[in-house]
Write an enzyme that holds these catalytic residues in place. Sequence first.
Site, PDB file in Angstrom:
ATOM      1  N   SER A 146      -9.537  28.140 -14.902  1.00 59.60           N
ATOM      2  CA  SER A 146      -8.749  29.222 -15.433  1.00 59.60           C
ATOM      3  C   SER A 146      -7.447  28.490 -15.735  1.00 59.60           C
ATOM      4  O   SER A 146      -6.829  28.810 -16.785  1.00 59.60           O
ATOM      5  CB  SER A 146      -8.809  30.405 -14.685  1.00 59.60           C
ATOM      6  OG  SER A 146      -8.000  30.211 -13.505  1.00 59.60           O
ATOM      7  N   ASN A 147      -6.916  27.881 -14.720  1.00 59.69           N
ATOM      8  CA  ASN A 147      -5.599  27.126 -15.078  1.00 59.69           C
ATOM      9  C   ASN A 147      -5.578  26.143 -16.185  1.00 59.69           C
ATOM     10  O   ASN A 147      -4.779  25.936 -16.956  1.00 59.69           O
ATOM     11  CB  ASN A 147      -4.981  26.445 -13.933  1.00 59.69           C
ATOM     12  CG  ASN A 147      -4.497  27.669 -12.885  1.00 59.69           C
ATOM     13  OD1 ASN A 147      -3.542  28.316 -13.311  1.00 59.69           O
ATOM     14  ND2 ASN A 147      -4.781  27.759 -11.579  1.00 59.69           N
ATOM     15  N   LEU A 156     -10.737  19.577  -5.474  1.00 62.08           N
ATOM     16  CA  LEU A 156     -11.025  19.562  -4.204  1.00 62.08           C
ATOM     17  C   LEU A 156     -10.838  18.339  -3.504  1.00 62.08           C
ATOM     18  O   LEU A 156     -11.416  18.362  -2.377  1.00 62.08           O
ATOM     19  CB  LEU A 156     -12.226  20.498  -3.912  1.00 62.08           C
ATOM     20  CG  LEU A 156     -12.333  22.091  -4.534  1.00 62.08           C
ATOM     21  CD1 LEU A 156     -13.443  22.641  -4.243  1.00 62.08           C
ATOM     22  CD2 LEU A 156     -10.850  22.768  -4.069  1.00 62.08           C
ATOM     23  N   HIS A 193      -1.146  25.255  -5.980  1.00 60.50           N
ATOM     24  CA  HIS A 193      -1.792  25.704  -4.327  1.00 60.50           C
ATOM     25  C   HIS A 193      -1.571  27.149  -4.507  1.00 60.50           C
ATOM     26  O   HIS A 193      -0.334  27.663  -4.880  1.00 60.50           O
ATOM     27  CB  HIS A 193      -0.993  24.971  -3.436  1.00 60.50           C
ATOM     28  CG  HIS A 193      -1.689  25.239  -2.267  1.00 60.50           C
ATOM     29  ND1 HIS A 193      -2.910  24.809  -1.799  1.00 60.50           N
ATOM     30  CD2 HIS A 193      -1.373  26.041  -1.136  1.00 60.50           C
ATOM     31  CE1 HIS A 193      -3.212  25.216  -0.572  1.00 60.50           C
ATOM     32  NE2 HIS A 193      -2.258  26.063  -0.131  1.00 60.50           N
ATOM     33  N   ASP A 208      -1.131  18.623  -0.037  1.00 61.74           N
ATOM     34  CA  ASP A 208      -0.371  19.826  -0.163  1.00 61.74           C
ATOM     35  C   ASP A 208       0.996  19.479   0.472  1.00 61.74           C
ATOM     36  O   ASP A 208       1.618  20.413   0.994  1.00 61.74           O
ATOM     37  CB  ASP A 208      -0.820  21.062   0.499  1.00 61.74           C
ATOM     38  CG  ASP A 208      -2.148  21.577  -0.065  1.00 61.74           C
ATOM     39  OD1 ASP A 208      -2.342  21.350  -1.440  1.00 61.74           O
ATOM     40  OD2 ASP A 208      -3.031  22.114   0.628  1.00 61.74           O
TER      41      ASP A 208
END
Length: 342
Positions: free
Chosen positions: A117-118, A223, A242, A283
């Site tokens: 979706s992004n 991922l 994130h 992250d």
Amino acid sequence: NVPGVWDRFGWRGVRPPWSSRGMIRASSRAMSTFGSLWRSRTRPHTRGQAPVGPAHAAPPKASSHAAHPLSRHALGSVHLHQRVASMASMAAAGGDPSSAAAKEKKKLAIFASGGGSNFCEIHKGTLDKRINGSIEVGECVHALATPLACLAYTLRIAKPTLLQVLVSDKKGKECGAIAYAMENGIPWLRFPDPEKPDKGLESLIRSLKDEHGVDFILLTGYLRLIPAELIREYPRSMLNIHPALLPSFGGKGYHGMNVHKAVVASGVRVTGATVHFLNESYDQGPIVAQASVPVYPTDSPGDVANRVLKQEHELYPSVVAALCSGRIGWREDGIPVMWSVV
């Protein structure tokens, strides 16, 4: 008195619409008036204007912006009200949208593992020119591309965008991002590829740099851990989003619904989305911008996920637009600074 009413509305001298010539002239005048209103309308969050909304910092009242720290729970952009002072500050921070390099249209690669979706939102941003870029859809469309996508490419129905290639660890249309790429004539590569000795890393780097000429890499729900070799090839040129306010709820295993389950279980009342540059750890790269959303006591992980996703769709394209137009600079301590021009 119909003619009197006609004149009262400011249409004196125009033939009434019940005559053919009057109808043509009245229509022309109406279109001209509508065009003037359309061109003078306020258009927030488009073509370089400052975005408006709770996810963005309010414009500072001071004339100098260099001393204003960025809020980690807002978008993280700095509004520029005085162009001369702002351009000098941006040049000092390493970002200058007036430079020749910033005006060049950039080429992007998307890394995705899920629904994409992004990916779709960024692609829309390239089509409506919120994101500075222009490429031609790759000549090498994957063999599994739909016939409609191939026809669109052949007839040039698909508009040129700056999305050069999609990279995914999945295979085939079960991945939403791959299905979207096929429908829009965007070539895709598989990485890691278990059929290749080095999992396809060498060929991936060669394809991104030499074949597609990619300037920036954007992770949208990818991922896998990005290899250090690829990160070194693209220093300060790889972004990730994130679904939480880093450094909270980040690291290995914190992805997708796992993040939102942890947020609800923790009892926190605020979460959000974070866009950061990549480094060699999950992250932990430098944070560019964040957007926050509330967490209510009765929320389920799905409720939180939907609320955060809406912020992601606004935040990520804004950061990508800033990156492509040279509005992200760097402080001396290695913290990125994103500027928003009004």
